[in-house]
Design a protein around this motif. Structure first.
Motif, PDB file in Angstrom:
ATOM      1  N   PHE A  12      10.505  -6.400  -2.001  1.00 59.10           N
ATOM      2  CA  PHE A  12      10.312  -4.988  -1.686  1.00 59.10           C
ATOM      3  C   PHE A  12       9.416  -4.334  -2.730  1.00 59.10           C
ATOM      4  N   CYS A  13       8.482  -3.558  -2.237  1.00 61.66           N
ATOM      5  CA  CYS A  13       7.668  -2.693  -3.078  1.00 61.66           C
ATOM      6  C   CYS A  13       8.278  -1.287  -2.982  1.00 61.66           C
ATOM      7  N   ALA A  14       8.258  -0.538  -4.080  1.00 60.15           N
ATOM      8  CA  ALA A  14       8.881   0.784  -4.065  1.00 60.15           C
ATOM      9  C   ALA A  14       8.051   1.776  -4.867  1.00 60.15           C
ATOM     10  N   LEU A  15       8.224   3.047  -4.541  1.00 61.38           N
ATOM     11  CA  LEU A  15       7.453   4.129  -5.149  1.00 61.38           C
ATOM     12  C   LEU A  15       8.380   5.257  -5.559  1.00 61.38           C
ATOM     13  N   SER A  16       8.154   5.795  -6.761  1.00 61.27           N
ATOM     14  CA  SER A  16       8.907   6.957  -7.211  1.00 61.27           C
ATOM     15  C   SER A  16       7.937   8.061  -7.603  1.00 61.27           C
ATOM     16  N   GLU A  17       8.136   9.239  -7.028  1.00 59.42           N
ATOM     17  CA  GLU A  17       7.302  10.396  -7.372  1.00 59.42           C
ATOM     18  C   GLU A  17       8.015  11.287  -8.383  1.00 59.42           C
ATOM     19  N   TRP A  18       7.570  12.527  -8.483  1.00 55.53           N
ATOM     20  CA  TRP A  18       8.103  13.434  -9.510  1.00 55.53           C
ATOM     21  C   TRP A  18       9.589  13.683  -9.358  1.00 55.53           C
ATOM     22  N   VAL A  59       0.862  -1.174   0.000  1.00 54.13           N
ATOM     23  CA  VAL A  59       0.000   0.000   0.000  1.00 54.13           C
ATOM     24  C   VAL A  59       0.901   1.227   0.000  1.00 54.13           C
ATOM     25  N   TYR A  60       0.550   2.193  -0.812  1.00 55.77           N
ATOM     26  CA  TYR A  60       1.418   3.358  -0.941  1.00 55.77           C
ATOM     27  C   TYR A  60       0.642   4.644  -0.686  1.00 55.77           C
ATOM     28  N   GLU A  61       1.382   5.692  -0.396  1.00 58.00           N
ATOM     29  CA  GLU A  61       0.801   7.019  -0.217  1.00 58.00           C
ATOM     30  C   GLU A  61       1.589   8.002  -1.059  1.00 58.00           C
ATOM     31  N   THR A  62       0.875   8.811  -1.810  1.00 53.68           N
ATOM     32  CA  THR A  62       1.523   9.855  -2.594  1.00 53.68           C
ATOM     33  C   THR A  62       0.522  10.944  -2.908  1.00 53.68           C
ATOM     34  N   ARG A  63       1.020  12.155  -3.107  1.00 51.85           N
ATOM     35  CA  ARG A  63       0.161  13.272  -3.501  1.00 51.85           C
ATOM     36  C   ARG A  63       0.247  13.504  -5.006  1.00 51.85           C
ATOM     37  N   ASP A  64       1.196  12.852  -5.639  1.00 45.57           N
ATOM     38  CA  ASP A  64       1.387  13.039  -7.066  1.00 45.57           C
ATOM     39  C   ASP A  64       0.340  12.269  -7.862  1.00 45.57           C
ATOM     40  N   THR A  65       0.033  12.771  -9.039  1.00 42.57           N
ATOM     41  CA  THR A  65      -0.837  12.032  -9.947  1.00 42.57           C
ATOM     42  C   THR A  65      -0.015  11.157 -10.881  1.00 42.57           C
ATOM     43  N   THR A  66       1.245  11.519 -11.031  1.00 41.66           N
ATOM     44  CA  THR A  66       2.148  10.713 -11.853  1.00 41.66           C
ATOM     45  C   THR A  66       3.205  10.097 -10.938  1.00 41.66           C
ATOM     46  N   SER A  73      -7.651   2.967  -6.679  1.00 44.60           N
ATOM     47  CA  SER A  73      -8.720   3.334  -5.740  1.00 44.60           C
ATOM     48  C   SER A  73      -8.353   2.991  -4.299  1.00 44.60           C
ATOM     49  N   THR A  74      -7.555   1.966  -4.125  1.00 44.99           N
ATOM     50  CA  THR A  74      -7.138   1.564  -2.771  1.00 44.99           C
ATOM     51  C   THR A  74      -5.645   1.788  -2.554  1.00 44.99           C
ATOM     52  N   SER A  75      -4.986   2.440  -3.527  1.00 41.01           N
ATOM     53  CA  SER A  75      -3.536   2.697  -3.431  1.00 41.01           C
ATOM     54  C   SER A  75      -2.778   1.426  -3.108  1.00 41.01           C
ATOM     55  N   SER A  76      -3.079   0.397  -3.862  1.00 41.81           N
ATOM     56  CA  SER A  76      -2.409  -0.874  -3.602  1.00 41.81           C
ATOM     57  C   SER A  76      -1.792  -1.430  -4.882  1.00 41.81           C
ATOM     58  N   PHE A  77      -0.722  -2.152  -4.687  1.00 45.98           N
ATOM     59  CA  PHE A  77      -0.015  -2.773  -5.807  1.00 45.98           C
ATOM     60  C   PHE A  77       0.469  -4.125  -5.312  1.00 45.98           C
ATOM     61  N   ASN A  78      -0.434  -5.090  -5.316  1.00 49.44           N
ATOM     62  CA  ASN A  78      -0.150  -6.392  -4.723  1.00 49.44           C
ATOM     63  C   ASN A  78       0.471  -7.362  -5.713  1.00 49.44           C
ATOM     64  N   SER A 110       1.481   5.173 -12.991  1.00 43.39           N
ATOM     65  CA  SER A 110       0.192   5.433 -12.366  1.00 43.39           C
ATOM     66  C   SER A 110      -0.959   5.505 -13.358  1.00 43.39           C
ATOM     67  N   PHE A 111      -0.656   5.634 -14.633  1.00 44.50           N
ATOM     68  CA  PHE A 111      -1.718   5.721 -15.632  1.00 44.50           C
ATOM     69  C   PHE A 111      -2.070   4.364 -16.236  1.00 44.50           C
TER      70      PHE A 111
END
Lengths: 113, 119
Positions: A91-97, A24-31, A71-76, A53-54
């Motif tokens: 490991f799950c990872a997230l990259s923002e702008w 589960v991730y949290e971000t304010r970015d749309t991309t 919708s649930t900010s998940s990437f299982n 994200s698109f």
């Protein structure tokens, strides 16, 4: 701020069972971009998948599949018919702008023969 | 070589000494990252270099830590006055943007890490 949560610290399954690793991730970015990496006992991290994200299409690669739900900010991540060689930390990872990549705490998977 | 290389693979040092860890990224990769992984823990972001932009140092835990990247290629992570809590595996990764216009991103390739032990 960006954040990645992997609530499962350790999972043990018997060989040939299916297993799902949650992210589960949290971000304010749309991309943004999401990743899964595998770290086997040898220690070197191996890239498994990248998703932007698109693109909410689920993906299947052999025994591996990924379910991305904005919708649930998940990437299982699901491994079907697990094998002993699947034993690793995932490991799950997230990259923002900013391109800074933040990793989750990891889930240690043990597949028992 | 074809992959990311790091040296040394292992480093044992005494508390209070300075250490330098080296990372050789994949040729042509514009982005370079340093992470720290303590025993049984996840990856802690330290610093990120992208091309000629100012590095993102937001993950450096204290002013004892610094890093530089010379000529857009090799990077050195320096830890001054090492402490026992600095003991960890230090991982370097590099990546290359897929396209120069819109923001597009490729996966990171990781090196084998440097295992630092501070006695």
């Amino acid at each position: 701020a960006q954040k990645v949560t992997q609530a499962q610290t350790e999972i043990s399954v018997v060989e040939k069972e299916d297993v799902t690793l949650d992210c589960v991730y949290e971000t304010r970015d749309t991309t943004y971009y999401l990743f899964w990496y595998k770290q086997p006992p040898s220690g070197e991290l191996v890239f498994l998948i990248r998703r932007n994200s698109f693109d909410e299409q689920n993906e299947i690669s052999g025994r591996y599949s990924w379910n991305f739900q904005k919708s649930t900010s998940s990437f299982n991540f699901t491994i079907t018919a697990s094998q002993v060689v699947d034993s690793a930390v995932y490991f799950c990872a997230l990259s923002e702008w900013s391109d800074k990549v933040i990793f989750g705490p990891g889930t240690s998977l043990s597949v028992i023969p | 070589g074809a992959g990311v290389s790091q040296s040394p693979s292992n480093k044992v040092t005494e508390k209070g000494k300075d250490v330098e860890l080296r990372c050789d990224p994949i040729s042509g990769h514009t982005a370079l990252y340093w992470y720290r992984q303590s025993l049984g823990q996840g990856l802690e972001f330290l610093i990120y270099f992208q091309g000629n932009s100012a590095p993102d140092k937001s993950g450096l835990p204290s002013d004892r830590f610094s890093a530089e990247r010379t000529g857009g290629s090799v990077s050195t992570l320096t830890i001054q006055r090492t402490q026992q809590e600095d003991s960890a595996v230090y991982l370097c990764a590099s990546s290359h943007r897929l396209s120069g216009g819109s923001r597009s991103y490729n996966e990171q390739f990781f090196g084998p890490g440097t295992r630092l032990t501070v006695l």
